[in-house]
Design a protein around this motif. Structure first.
Motif, short mmCIF file in Angstrom:
data_model
loop_
_atom_site.label_atom_id
_atom_site.label_comp_id
_atom_site.label_asym_id
_atom_site.label_seq_id
_atom_site.Cartn_x
_atom_site.Cartn_y
_atom_site.Cartn_z
N ALA A 188 57.16 63.94 97.43
CA ALA A 188 58.31 63.74 98.30
C ALA A 188 57.92 63.44 99.75
N LEU A 189 56.66 63.66 100.12
CA LEU A 189 56.21 63.46 101.50
C LEU A 189 55.20 62.32 101.63
N GLN A 190 54.92 61.62 100.54
CA GLN A 190 53.85 60.64 100.58
C GLN A 190 54.12 59.48 101.52
N GLY A 191 55.33 58.95 101.53
CA GLY A 191 55.64 57.82 102.40
C GLY A 191 55.41 58.13 103.85
N ARG A 192 55.94 59.28 104.30
CA ARG A 192 55.80 59.65 105.71
C ARG A 192 54.36 59.96 106.08
N THR A 193 53.66 60.68 105.24
CA THR A 193 52.29 61.09 105.57
C THR A 193 51.34 59.89 105.53
N ILE A 194 51.46 59.06 104.51
CA ILE A 194 50.62 57.87 104.43
C ILE A 194 50.97 56.89 105.54
N GLY A 195 52.25 56.82 105.90
CA GLY A 195 52.65 55.99 107.04
C GLY A 195 52.00 56.46 108.32
N LEU A 196 51.93 57.77 108.51
CA LEU A 196 51.25 58.32 109.69
C LEU A 196 49.77 57.97 109.66
N PHE A 197 49.16 58.02 108.49
CA PHE A 197 47.75 57.66 108.35
C PHE A 197 47.52 56.20 108.71
N PHE A 198 48.37 55.30 108.19
CA PHE A 198 48.28 53.88 108.53
C PHE A 198 48.42 53.67 110.04
N SER A 199 49.36 54.39 110.64
CA SER A 199 49.59 54.25 112.08
C SER A 199 48.39 54.70 112.89
N ALA A 200 47.78 55.82 112.49
CA ALA A 200 46.60 56.33 113.19
C ALA A 200 45.45 55.34 113.12
N LEU A 201 45.24 54.74 111.94
CA LEU A 201 44.16 53.76 111.80
C LEU A 201 44.45 52.51 112.61
N SER A 202 45.71 52.11 112.67
CA SER A 202 46.07 50.93 113.47
C SER A 202 45.80 51.17 114.95
N ILE A 203 46.11 52.37 115.42
CA ILE A 203 45.83 52.71 116.82
C ILE A 203 44.33 52.71 117.06
N ALA A 204 43.58 53.29 116.12
CA ALA A 204 42.12 53.33 116.26
C ALA A 204 41.53 51.93 116.30
N GLU A 205 42.02 51.04 115.47
CA GLU A 205 41.53 49.66 115.45
C GLU A 205 41.84 48.95 116.76
N THR A 206 43.05 49.16 117.28
CA THR A 206 43.44 48.52 118.54
C THR A 206 42.57 49.00 119.69
N VAL A 207 42.41 50.32 119.78
CA VAL A 207 41.56 50.88 120.84
C VAL A 207 40.12 50.42 120.69
N GLY A 208 39.63 50.39 119.44
CA GLY A 208 38.25 50.00 119.18
C GLY A 208 37.95 48.58 119.60
#
Length: 411
Positions: free
Chosen positions: A343-363
């Motif tokens: 029941a929480l997979q969409g939100r949690t995986i979405g947060l994971f995708f968002s964190a990686l996107s931020i890391a890629e942008t900063v990198g």
């Protein structure tokens, strides 16, 4: 693995391979269209404005909006029927890509490409949370490997197709081609099985804000997920240096843009080899080892590329970095799906995708600047060392939390 226990994998169709291939066709063609459009867009903007700066701003705005919208897309993936969301995304992107082929306004193009990016992230989170609902646990690693293979093919063939379309026809036809890929994705999505919604019914009375906060709270209260978000994000931040600094390495070895293409192709080849082999041979019991091994392989490969004294060695280590990346693709999503309650997979995986996107942008920004200050090779060595250190740190911090998962998976 509470996520696995919470999933009722007895409700599956008799042909999990067919389901995985259908998912791969849907997601792969949709991603192919996005990659074609993303490759064509800077060409269109430059032809209109004659400004590379404006092209960069349009792409940056798209990435920013995509990053912001990703956690919210996870809420909708948990709140609604994922297949319905995928169909809506495909349908909207057909119209948006076709409309973009008619436009000559940079602000409108920027707005529409951002909307298509939001649709793409909504689809990505929907697929991630739908897959374990329609594929039984034993077949989940293989299904994710098949999905990764399709995405890798899309990411590699998208720019190639874009180049052919621009050379033979015009840049605008690229958007029509992107719309056509969404039609194929839509047809594939329509054939996917539906799944019961009993796991999400209890969340329908909550508003979007409450659901988003619930997902964030779960992620940051779970020690494994908190460590995963922080350590893995820094690890990915270091890896992104390859994307921006390998251009300088290519010119340092007098290979020019041709050499850069070879490096990217070698990386893609290693990635494809692993995901294709995983699609055929991977087992549930191998997920945790692949998850842990991929990180030092990638970090050390980046470091080795920076220290290489010949272009041939750079190509070889780029291939090995791609091998590690393929291991990552074949294992990370399955680990998350096993770990996170359905029941929480969409939100949690979405947060994971968002964190990686931020890391890629900063990198990209950080190491692009650092490369100009201390040189491409030194900056890439710094990035490789950073990723290697955090890869080793991730193994020590994450492995204890995966022991039970590994034991359960073995059974």
């Amino acid at each position: 693995m509470e996520g696995v226990i919470g999933l009722e994998h007895t409700r599956h169709l008799t042909s999990p391979t067919r389901i995985a291939i259908t998912l791969a066709v849907s997601r792969g063609f949709s991603a192919l269209g996005g990659k074609i459009a993303l490759t064509i867009l800077p060409v269109i903007v430059y032809l209109i404005s004659h400004s590379l700066a404006q092209a960069g701003l349009v792409l940056g705005a798209r990435l920013l909006i995509s990053t912001i919208s990703t956690p919210i897309s996870g809420v909708f993936a948990d709140r609604m029927n994922q297949k319905t969301l995928m169909l809506a995304s495909n349908s909207a992107r057909i119209a948006l890509f076709a409309l973009m082929a008619q436009l000559h306004s940079i602000p409108m193009l920027a707005i529409l490409i951002a909307i298509t990016a939001v649709g793409g992230m909504l689809e990505a989170t929907s697929v991630a949370s739908l897959t374990p609902k329609i594929v039984r646990a034993a077949e989940l690693p293989r299904a994710n490997a098949i999905l990764s293979s399709a995405l890798n093919l899309s990411f590699i063939s998208g720019p190639l197709l874009s180049g052919v379309i621009v050379a033979r026809f015009s840049a605008n036809w690229g958007f029509y081609a992107a719309a056509l890929t969404q039609v194929v994705a839509l047809l594939a999505t329509m054939t996917l099985p539906s799944h019961p919604r009993d796991e999400t019914v209890s969340t329908q009375t909550k508003n979007v804000t409450s659901q988003l906060f619930e997902g964030l709270t779960f992620a940051f209260r779970d020690r494994f997920l908190t460590l995963m978000l922080t350590v893995y994000s820094v690890f990915i931040l270091g890896l992104t240096a390859f994307n921006v600094l390998s251009v300088g390495l290519s010119y340092r070895f007098h290979m020019g843009g041709y050499g850069y293409g070879i490096l990217i192709a070698a990386q893609g080849a290693g990635m494809l080899v692993v995901t294709f082999l995983s699609a055929k041979w991977i087992k549930t019991s191998s997920i945790v080892p692949l998850f842990l091994i991929n990180m030092p392989i990638q970090g050390l490969s980046i470091l080795a590329i920076a220290l290489s004294k010949s272009f041939l060695l750079c190509v070889l280590f780029a291939f090995f970095q791609g091998v590690g990346w393929g291991m990552e693709q074949a294992s990370v999503m399955t680990v998350l799906q096993f770990r996170i309650p359905s029941a929480l997979q969409g939100r949690t995986i979405g947060l994971f995708f968002s964190a990686l996107s931020i890391a890629e942008t900063v990198g990209v920004i950080l190491f692009g600047w650092l490369g100009g200050q201390i040189g491409d090779a030194v900056a890439l060595a710094t990035a490789g060392l950073l990723s290697t250190v955090f890869a080793i740190l991730a193994i020590f911090l994450l492995r204890p939390h995966l022991c039970d998962a590994h034991a359960d998976a073995a059974h």
